[in-house]
Design a protein around this motif. Structure first.
Motif, PDB file in Angstrom:
ATOM      1  N   GLU A 154       6.159   3.799   2.693  1.00 28.91           N
ATOM      2  CA  GLU A 154       5.613   2.800   3.620  1.00 28.91           C
ATOM      3  C   GLU A 154       4.653   3.446   4.622  1.00 28.91           C
ATOM      4  N   ARG A 155       4.946   4.661   5.072  1.00 34.55           N
ATOM      5  CA  ARG A 155       4.027   5.338   5.990  1.00 34.55           C
ATOM      6  C   ARG A 155       2.729   5.691   5.283  1.00 34.55           C
ATOM      7  N   MET A 201      -4.089   1.979   4.948  1.00 33.61           N
ATOM      8  CA  MET A 201      -4.716   0.822   5.570  1.00 33.61           C
ATOM      9  C   MET A 201      -5.551   1.238   6.794  1.00 33.61           C
ATOM     10  N   TYR A 236      -0.407  10.661  11.048  1.00 28.40           N
ATOM     11  CA  TYR A 236       0.246  10.535   9.739  1.00 28.40           C
ATOM     12  C   TYR A 236       0.322  11.886   9.025  1.00 28.40           C
ATOM     13  N   ARG A 248       0.685   2.556   5.250  1.00 28.35           N
ATOM     14  CA  ARG A 248       0.077   2.292   6.558  1.00 28.35           C
ATOM     15  C   ARG A 248      -1.098   3.230   6.806  1.00 28.35           C
ATOM     16  N   PRO A 303      -2.379  -3.807   0.513  1.00 28.84           N
ATOM     17  CA  PRO A 303      -1.125  -3.077   0.745  1.00 28.84           C
ATOM     18  C   PRO A 303      -0.170  -3.131  -0.446  1.00 28.84           C
TER      19      PRO A 303
END
Length: 287
Positions: free
Chosen positions: A143-144, A150, A91, A147, A124
């Motif tokens: 959105e990345r 999380m 990421y 993620r 989320p």
């Protein structure tokens, strides 16, 4: 620091060790660079963990500094371990700064937050609202980032050496239903559940407390099991983040966090307030 590289704690330890060996050899950065045939910037970037040295570079530095056994083998082993990929490398496009790598290696995380529920305890949907509020970037990047957050949370449930997380929230956070009723209901349920984990402690600082050590903003103190890894304090503001690594600064932040904990309600009383907040808003009933 290069946006394509976030150093692990081992990489930071390697950088610090190489700097210490240079200093023990009584060589300045300029002299060491000249002897190695490198630029001064290369030496500086390796010693500040901005760049990752390859094993050949480490060999050359140890030769120059006259480092023998057993220190030499320990440093070379550390250099190989520093090459291991952390989860955050997947990421790297939406993460920056060393925080996630430091957090991943910490044995204890102390987190004071007067505004929101911390990232390690977010759902989320709640995380999406927080990220959107401060990020005007592309929806795909948001959105990345969610993620990544999380994945980051899995440190609390990993089988080997999960950190101890101590969170203190301003009680006013319970009156800030970010995301609307449905999102807030799920977030409160998540907070209730996480607060009962064996390695998680959640406390609330009541609004009746006036002056306290956390008035200047959020604060995180990271502590490490390895004596070779010094504790780090971290503060985040509107214009960026501040890392504090000097022993005096970190100790000041640690004491401030402990005082905030002392002023806060007990974990048991705090959990009761969280449950009461959910009931007041009718979140114990299906929508």
């Amino acid at each position: 620091m290069s946006p394509s590289y976030i150093p692990s704690v081992r990489a930071r330890r390697l950088a610090r060790s190489l700097r210490e060996f240079r200093e023990q050899a009584e060589l300045g950065v300029t002299a060491a660079a000249a002897r190695l045939g490198w630029s001064q910037g290369k030496v500086s970037h390796i010693e500040s963990a901005r760049n990752k040295p390859n094993e050949r570079d480490v060999h050359l530095m140890l030769n120059l500094y006259g480092v023998g056994s057993p220190d030499r083998e320990a440093i070379l082993s550390l250099a190989r371990e520093a090459e291991e990929r952390g989860w955050w490398t997947d990421y790297i496009d939406v993460l920056n700064g060393p925080y996630v790598a430091l957090e991943d290696a910490a044995s204890e995380i102390g987190n004071w937050d007067p505004q929101v529920i911390p990232g390690l305890l977010q759902t989320p949907d709640y995380a999406r609202e927080i990220i959107k509020a401060g990020d005007l970037g592309k929806a795909s990047d948001i959105e990345r980032r969610i993620r990544a957050r999380m994945v980051r949370q899995t440190i609390l449930t990993r089988e080997v050496d999960p950190p101890r997380l101590r969170v203190v929230l301003d009680a006013a956070v319970l009156g800030r239903p970010i995301g609307g009723p449905a999102v807030w209901r799920d977030q409160l349920r998540r907070l209730q559940s996480d607060a009962q984990r064996p390695n998680v402690t959640v406390q609330l600082l009541p609004q009746s407390v006036g002056t306290h050590c956390g008035l200047e903003g959020s604060l995180i103190v990271l502590r490490f099991a390895e004596p070779a890894d010094p504790d780090v304090a971290y503060a985040e503001g509107f214009f960026g983040v501040v890392y504090m690594e000097s022993p005096q600064q970190v100790e000041h932040c640690r004491l401030a966090f402990e005082k905030i904990c002392e002023a806060a309600l007990t974990p048991e009383s705090s959990l009761e307030l969280i449950e009461a907040a959910a009931k007041r808003r009718g979140f114990d009933h299906p929508c």
